[in-house]
Design a protein around this motif. Structure first.
Motif, mmCIF file in Angstrom:
data_model
loop_
_atom_site.group_PDB
_atom_site.id
_atom_site.type_symbol
_atom_site.label_atom_id
_atom_site.label_comp_id
_atom_site.label_asym_id
_atom_site.label_seq_id
_atom_site.Cartn_x
_atom_site.Cartn_y
_atom_site.Cartn_z
ATOM 1 N N PRO A 51 0.809 -1.228 0.000
ATOM 2 C CA PRO A 51 0.000 0.000 0.000
ATOM 3 C C PRO A 51 0.836 1.270 0.000
ATOM 4 N N ARG A 52 1.973 1.251 0.703
ATOM 5 C CA ARG A 52 2.810 2.452 0.733
ATOM 6 C C ARG A 52 3.423 2.721 -0.633
ATOM 7 N N ASP A 55 0.878 4.363 -2.845
ATOM 8 C CA ASP A 55 0.729 5.767 -2.486
ATOM 9 C C ASP A 55 1.866 6.599 -3.064
ATOM 10 N N GLU A 58 1.488 7.110 -6.830
ATOM 11 C CA GLU A 58 0.437 8.071 -7.188
ATOM 12 C C GLU A 58 0.927 9.508 -7.056
ATOM 13 N N ARG A 59 1.819 9.754 -6.085
ATOM 14 C CA ARG A 59 2.235 11.123 -5.783
ATOM 15 C C ARG A 59 3.581 11.503 -6.393
#
Length: 230
Positions: A51-52, A55, A58-59
């Motif tokens: 999950p990290r 994230d 995406e950024r």
């Protein structure tokens, strides 16, 4: 271009091994005008990494992951990449050829699960490892490299051209105490729309003043202005 660095390994978090990979990569990216927006270190746990990583991807324009690559029990990075992209691990022909080529250089029989060592997320592109055994991969904007520094450095050379930015960095030095620099550093930031940092040198006598920005003209002007004052 903004890049995130993700280093993986319980040994890093325990302090058993210093994380030199992140520092080396950040310096190489800065040389190419790329801005490293964040550096994150995570344990060898798929449920934490996946999950990290999603994230970060995406950024950021790209993510470089190092560590936890191979066929030993604690090498779970490829599993985490597969989970993050919903891309099951499969034996990659190019990766397998590289593993077999490396094994052929070893003296004597080596008990290696070639299928495990050459498994990459489905749809990924293999990054060859000419120095060691573990292949890397690229999937979308995520680049995965081994944690062994010699291997990581050699393999970064294979992908370096993918990283190109406009970030400009210039440095001067000053013998002034850091407290005496504050006012001029703040004025430079406001006057030239750049970021400025002051860092003590190893000898403790000089300060390294670094100016960063997206405009060569602005950074050069700020450096010249500061050079007259500090």
């Amino acid at each position: 271009m903004q890049v995130a660095l993700l280093t993986v390994g319980d040994e890093l978090l325990a302090g058993d091994i210093a994380d030199t990979n992140a520092a080396w990569l950040a310096a190489r990216l800065a040389e190419r005008g790329v801005s490293v927006r964040e550096i994150l270190t995570l344990p060898d746990t798929v449920e934490v990494i996946a999950p990290r990583l999603g994230d970060l991807a995406e950024r950021s324009d790209a993510v470089i992951v190092t560590g936890g690559v191979g066929g030993t029990p604690d090498d779970v990075t490829m599993d985490a990449i597969a989970a993050a992209f919903d891309a099951p691990l499969t034996t990659h022909p190019e990766a397998r050829a590289g593993v077999e080529r490396t094994l052929s250089k070893y003296d004597g029989d080596v008990d290696v699960d070639i299928e495990a060592w050459s498994a990459l997320p489905e749809g990924s592109e293999a990054i060859p490892n000419e120095v060691g055994l573990s292949p890397g991969c690229r999937i979308e904007s995520v680049y995965v490299l081994p944690g062994i520094p010699e291997e990581m450095k050699a393999m970064f050379g294979e992908i370096a051209d993918a990283f190109d930015g406009d970030r400009v960095v210039r440095t001067i030095r000053s013998a002034e105490p850091e407290s005496a620099l504050v006012a001029d550093l703040n004025r430079a930031i406001e006057r030239f729309d750049v970021s400025v940092g002051s860092y003590p040198e190893d000898d403790g006598e000089e300060k390294r003043i670094t100016v960063r920005g997206d405009s060569v003209e602005a950074v050069e002007a700020a450096i010249a202005w500061l050079d007259e004052r500090v």
